[in-house]
Design a protein around this motif. Structure first.
Motif, short mmCIF file in Angstrom:
data_model
loop_
_atom_site.label_atom_id
_atom_site.label_comp_id
_atom_site.label_asym_id
_atom_site.label_seq_id
_atom_site.Cartn_x
_atom_site.Cartn_y
_atom_site.Cartn_z
N LEU A 1 -9.46 2.34 0.73
CA LEU A 1 -8.91 3.21 1.39
C LEU A 1 -9.31 4.62 1.16
O LEU A 1 -9.32 5.45 2.20
N ASP B 1 -14.82 2.05 9.62
CA ASP B 1 -16.03 1.13 9.87
C ASP B 1 -16.76 1.67 11.20
O ASP B 1 -18.03 1.47 11.21
N LEU C 1 -9.13 1.41 7.87
CA LEU C 1 -10.39 0.98 7.48
C LEU C 1 -11.11 0.66 8.51
O LEU C 1 -12.43 0.62 8.63
N GLN C 2 -10.52 0.31 9.71
CA GLN C 2 -11.21 -0.39 11.13
C GLN C 2 -11.93 1.07 11.71
O GLN C 2 -12.91 1.20 11.89
N ASP D 1 0.58 -1.46 5.39
CA ASP D 1 -0.28 -2.40 5.65
C ASP D 1 -1.22 -2.10 6.88
O ASP D 1 -2.36 -2.34 7.02
N VAL D 2 -0.33 -2.09 7.77
CA VAL D 2 -0.79 -1.57 9.11
C VAL D 2 -1.63 -0.39 9.42
O VAL D 2 -2.88 -0.24 9.70
N TYR D 3 -1.03 0.64 8.60
CA TYR D 3 -1.76 1.81 8.20
C TYR D 3 -3.10 1.65 7.92
O TYR D 3 -4.29 2.20 8.16
N ARG D 4 -3.37 0.96 6.61
CA ARG D 4 -4.44 0.60 5.78
C ARG D 4 -5.54 -0.23 6.68
O ARG D 4 -6.79 0.22 6.76
N THR D 5 -5.12 -0.96 7.44
CA THR D 5 -5.89 -1.60 8.17
C THR D 5 -6.31 -0.90 9.51
O THR D 5 -7.93 -0.78 9.63
N LEU D 6 -5.52 -0.03 9.98
CA LEU D 6 -5.96 0.99 11.08
C LEU D 6 -7.32 1.93 10.55
O LEU D 6 -8.45 2.28 11.13
N THR E 1 0.85 -1.31 0.06
CA THR E 1 -0.13 -0.03 -0.01
C THR E 1 0.75 1.06 -0.32
O THR E 1 1.80 1.33 0.68
#
Length: 119
Positions: free
Chosen positions: A29, A116, A112-113, A105-110, A3
């Motif tokens: 994203l 949500d 997205l969470q 990837d961690v930034y993208r996940t954070l 990402t």
């Protein structure tokens, strides 16, 4: 999963920049970034970079733990402390320069969470 936000300076991306995922536009994203406040984005970016720094520090520590002999990585009592500080600074420097891609990837996940949860 690779990402990127195409902004190497660590500041928040402008609204016009499209985040990329594996060389393609990451629309998921981009939509999530609209729902997450800029302060939360900066905090997520810092947290992701810190996470990668901790991972790299662990990796560098394991890489140098078995080195014996003289010199900066020798096996004397003083070099053990020096080596741990050196690997910590190396890991921070590597993570700040882009690391190995974990922080993206961690930034993208954070993000997205958080998006949500925001609804």
């Amino acid at each position: 999963m690779q990402t990127s936000l195409a902004n190497p300076h660590g500041s928040m991306p402008s609204k016009a920049m499209m985040p990329m995922l594996n060389g393609r536009p990451d629309y998921q994203l981009a939509d999530a970034l609209k729902k997450v406040p800029p302060q939360a984005q900066l905090k997520a970016k810092a947290s992701a970079q810190d996470f990668e720094s901790v991972f790299l520090n662990s990796m560098f520590s394991q890489m140098t733990s078995g080195i014996k002999g003289e010199g900066p990585f020798g096996d004397t009592p003083g070099t053990g402390v020096w080596r741990s500080m050196l690997t910590e600074e190396y890991s921070k420097s590597f993570a700040k320069a882009g690391g190995v891609g974990i922080s993206n990837d961690v930034y993208r996940t954070l993000i997205l969470q958080q998006a949500d949860r925001a609804g």
